[in-house]
Each structure stands twice: as structure tokens, then as C-alpha cells.
Design a protein around this motif. Structure first.
Motif: not given
Length: 281
Positions: A263-279
Motif C-alpha cells: 500500500a505504501g509503495g503504491l502511494l509513493l509511486c502515485l506521488l513521485t512517478f514522472r514520465w520525464k526528467n526534472r530538467r
């Protein structure tokens, strides 16, 4: 699952486009083909835990006093747990970071493919490689180190749920940590370091009885320690429970912690996953 229907302007034939599940299966087949075409990656992935099992089991092979097992037998379930985490957490953490850096994710996001299909493809990759890794280590353990197969249906079921919950939790953590590296080149260092540390403080390379309590308490915050403990409970005799920190297998707590990490891992994925780099903005 929603199926998109495209009607031809002339005629009555409907063209049904595959949904997320169908695309996920095809994506999984593609991921597996790409994985097995890279022979050096295949050899390293499957051989690494086996080599370490052979080394540690050969160096520490004496009987463990009062436990009714040998030190080498303790390493088999621990290496199985490490193998599961390697094919999920480490593999996904590195590969997704590289794909993001090479703008593969950005291009996929711009296609009509549902985002879920991409993750389903990764799940198929992790599931197949994890099962193969576990089967190889189980074969080595039963052949060379006298580790017995589960003796009843309850233990087989225990193996199944520890594998599924552990694999799921570690895969989700791998997807989450893939957003931490700033580039694909640094992905291996960022992902491998915490995995290596966890192996030392979770009872993979070093016996639980020789690890300081404060390190064990830190290791108990993460899935690997509980995967090791659960798998030891599946493959080792009841007499070996005395070697655990709490003096028992604690299957209920193992399931609770691994489930919480899912459950916690799923929440982390939803909060942090990005399709492109920060730059890239």
C-alpha cells in the motif's frame, strides 16, 4: 476494461482496439524479449545470487548450535528473498530511470497506449524473472545444501504469499526510487547502494544473531528482512525459530508488514512517478 470501437465509414465492420490489459500482455512480451536478448544481463541477473549463495554457504557451512540446521541452509531462503528483490526493486529502479533519461517514457506517454499497459508490461517482466530466479535458487538449495521442499500445502501457500507480497512491495518501491536518480548514468549507484545495505542488515549475508539490534530495527522497517524471515519459516524446521530476533516466524507480522509496504509503495509511486526528467520540465 473499456474497449474502444472504431466504425468504418463504409460497411458495417467494427475494429476493436485492444484495451489496457491486452496491450499490457503485449508490452510484457516485448519486455521479456528485450531482457533475454541481452545475454550479459540475463547471466548477471540469475547468476549473481547463486554465486553469492555458493560463496557464503561454502565459507559458513557448520551446524548452527541449537537450531537443527546448518549455516548454509540458512543462506538459501535468504538468498531467495534477495533474488526476489533484485529482480523487482533493483531491476525496475535502474531500467525505468534509464528509460526516462533516454526519453523512452516521454515518447510512450505521447502515444494512445494507456499508462497502465506500460506498468503491466513491467509486472510481467518482474513476475517471470522472479519466478525463474526463485526456481533456480530452490534447485541449488535442495540439490547442494539439503534444504527440503515445503512438506505440506500450508507451507506451499506460505511460499506463494510471501513471494507475491514481497515481489509486489519491492516492485512498487523500485518504480518509486526510479524517480530519485538525476540521470540514467547514476541510476545503478542510487538503487544498488540501499539494496546492498539492506542485505547486510536484514539477515541475508550475516546471521540475525550477530547483527546489532539497532541495525536489525532499521532493517525491520523494510520488506527484505520480513521476506527472509517468512521464507526461512517456509523452508526451515521449527527448531530454527530460535535464531529469529523475536524467537518465532511471526507469519502474521510478515504478512502485515509486506502488505503495508504494498500500500505504501503504491502511494509513493502515485506521488513521485514522472514520465520525464526534472530538467525537461
Amino acid at each position: 476494461m473499456t474497449t474502444t470501437v472504431v466504425r468504418e465509414s463504409r460497411g458495417t465492420t467494427d475494429v476493436r482496439l485492444p484495451g489496457a490489459w491486452g496491450l499490457g500482455v503485449r508490452r510484457g512480451a516485448l519486455e521479456l524479449r528485450q531482457f533475454f536478448r541481452q545475454r550479459d544481463q540475463v547471466v548477471f541477473t540469475f547468476a549473481f545470487p547463486v554465486v553469492f549463495l555458493f560463496l557464503f554457504a561454502s565459507i559458513f557451512s557448520d551446524d548452527v548450535e541449537g537450531a537443527g540446521v546448518t549455516a548454509s541452509q540458512l543462506y538459501v531462503p535468504a538468498m531467495m528473498a534477495a533474488g526476489i528483490m533484485s529482480t523487482s526493486f533493483q531491476s525496475l529502479g535502474v531500467s525505468i530511470a534509464i528509460e526516462r533519461d533516454e526519453k523512452v517514457l516521454r515518447r510512450l506517454r505521447g502515444t494512445p497506449m494507456p499508462p497502465a499497459a506500460y506498468f503491466l508490461g513491467k509486472i510481467w517482466l518482474v513476475l517471470v524473472t522472479g519466478l525463474l530466479e526463485t526456481a533456480i535458487l530452490l534447485l541449488v538449495g535442495t540439490t547442494l545444501y539439503d534444504v527440503g521442499l515445503p512438506s505440506d500445502a500450508g507451507r506451499w501457500f506460505g511460499l506463494a504469499w510471501v513471494f507475491v507480497l514481497g515481489m509486489t512491495a519491492c516492485a512498487l518501491l523500485g518504480i518509486a526510487i526510479s524517480s530519485v536518480p538525476k540521470s540514467g548514468k547514476s541510476a545503478s549507484s542510487v538503487v544498488v547502494l540501499p539494496f546492498l545495505v539492506l542485505q547486510f542488515i536484514s539477515g541475508v549475508y550475516i546471521s540475525i544473531g550477530t547483527i546489532p539490534d539497532w541495525m536489525l530495527n532499521i532493517g525491520a522497517l523494510f520488506p527484505l528482512k520480513w521476506m527472509c524471515q517468512g521464507l526461512r519459516g517456509v523452508f526451515l524446521p521449527e527448531s530454527a525459530q530460535v535464531l529469529e530476533q523475536a524467537g518465532g516466524w511471526e507469519f502474521g507480522r510478515v504478512a502485515l508488514v509486506l502488505g503495508a509496504w504494498c500500500a505504501g509503495g503504491l502511494l509513493l509511486c502515485l506521488l513521485t512517478f514522472r514520465w520525464k526528467n526534472r530538467r525537461d520540465g
